[in-house]
Design a protein around this motif. Structure first.
Motif, PDB file in Angstrom:
ATOM      1  N   VAL A  21       0.864  -1.178   0.000  1.00 10.45           N
ATOM      2  CA  VAL A  21       0.000   0.000   0.000  1.00 10.45           C
ATOM      3  C   VAL A  21       0.901   1.229   0.000  1.00 10.45           C
ATOM      4  O   VAL A  21       1.775   1.378   0.856  1.00 10.45           O
ATOM      5  CB  VAL A  21      -0.926  -0.002   1.228  1.00 10.45           C
ATOM      6  N   ALA A  22       0.694   2.107  -0.960  1.00  9.37           N
ATOM      7  CA  ALA A  22       1.508   3.324  -1.072  1.00  9.37           C
ATOM      8  C   ALA A  22       0.862   4.465  -0.294  1.00  9.37           C
ATOM      9  O   ALA A  22      -0.338   4.457  -0.027  1.00  9.37           O
ATOM     10  CB  ALA A  22       1.650   3.714  -2.540  1.00  9.37           C
ATOM     11  N   GLY A  23       1.672   5.453   0.057  1.00  3.06           N
ATOM     12  CA  GLY A  23       1.164   6.664   0.684  1.00  3.06           C
ATOM     13  C   GLY A  23       0.835   6.546   2.152  1.00  3.06           C
ATOM     14  O   GLY A  23       0.014   7.304   2.662  1.00  3.06           O
ATOM     15  N   LEU A  24       1.448   5.605   2.842  1.00  2.00           N
ATOM     16  CA  LEU A  24       1.219   5.481   4.279  1.00  2.00           C
ATOM     17  C   LEU A  24       1.967   6.597   5.017  1.00  2.00           C
ATOM     18  O   LEU A  24       3.021   7.054   4.567  1.00  2.00           O
ATOM     19  CB  LEU A  24       1.697   4.117   4.776  1.00  2.00           C
ATOM     20  N   PRO A  25       1.462   7.044   6.154  1.00  2.49           N
ATOM     21  CA  PRO A  25       2.155   8.076   6.914  1.00  2.49           C
ATOM     22  C   PRO A  25       3.515   7.576   7.412  1.00  2.49           C
ATOM     23  O   PRO A  25       3.735   6.372   7.564  1.00  2.49           O
ATOM     24  CB  PRO A  25       1.224   8.354   8.096  1.00  2.49           C
ATOM     25  N   ARG A  29       3.455   0.967   9.886  1.00  4.72           N
ATOM     26  CA  ARG A  29       3.968  -0.342   9.473  1.00  4.72           C
ATOM     27  C   ARG A  29       3.580  -0.600   8.024  1.00  4.72           C
ATOM     28  O   ARG A  29       2.581  -0.076   7.528  1.00  4.72           O
ATOM     29  CB  ARG A  29       3.466  -1.450  10.379  1.00  4.72           C
ATOM     30  N   ASP A  30       4.393  -1.399   7.353  1.00  6.82           N
ATOM     31  CA  ASP A  30       4.113  -1.743   5.960  1.00  6.82           C
ATOM     32  C   ASP A  30       2.816  -2.531   5.874  1.00  6.82           C
ATOM     33  O   ASP A  30       2.535  -3.384   6.714  1.00  6.82           O
ATOM     34  CB  ASP A  30       5.253  -2.571   5.372  1.00  6.82           C
ATOM     35  N   ARG A  31       2.033  -2.245   4.841  1.00  5.77           N
ATOM     36  CA  ARG A  31       0.770  -2.944   4.617  1.00  5.77           C
ATOM     37  C   ARG A  31       0.704  -3.381   3.163  1.00  5.77           C
ATOM     38  O   ARG A  31       1.311  -2.765   2.299  1.00  5.77           O
ATOM     39  CB  ARG A  31      -0.415  -2.042   4.944  1.00  5.77           C
TER      40      ARG A  31
END
Length: 86
Positions: A21-25, A29-31
């Motif tokens: 998933v791109a654009g995480l704050p 954690r990586d998703r």
């Protein structure tokens, strides 16, 4: 994938892969998310029981008036619902 798991005749084929998933704050954690590659129904195996329609939590499947036309060979009764990536 509940529809494929609950199908008594195993006529549904689902293939998928995961993508990050791109654009995480920052600091999150990586998703990953599942991406659908293939959804196919083999009408030569289907019993038209409707379990897939009832079990789908997204209402992605529904009964329609037109039945699948007869085919001249078993392979022609496999209906690809998702186009494979090019």
């Amino acid at each position: 994938m509940i529809c494929a798991r609950e199908c008594p005749s195993w006529c549904i084929t689902i293939d998928s892969h995961t993508e990050p998933v791109a654009g995480l704050p920052a600091g999150a954690r990586d998703r990953t998310r599942n991406v659908l590659d293939r959804f196919a129904i083999d009408w030569s195996l289907c019993m038209y029981c409707g379990i897939c329609v009832e079990e789908c939590p997204y209402d992605a499947l529904e009964w329609v008036g037109d039945l699948t036309p007869p085919g001249s060979r078993a392979g022609s009764l496999v209906e690809e619902m998702v186009q494979p990536p090019s």
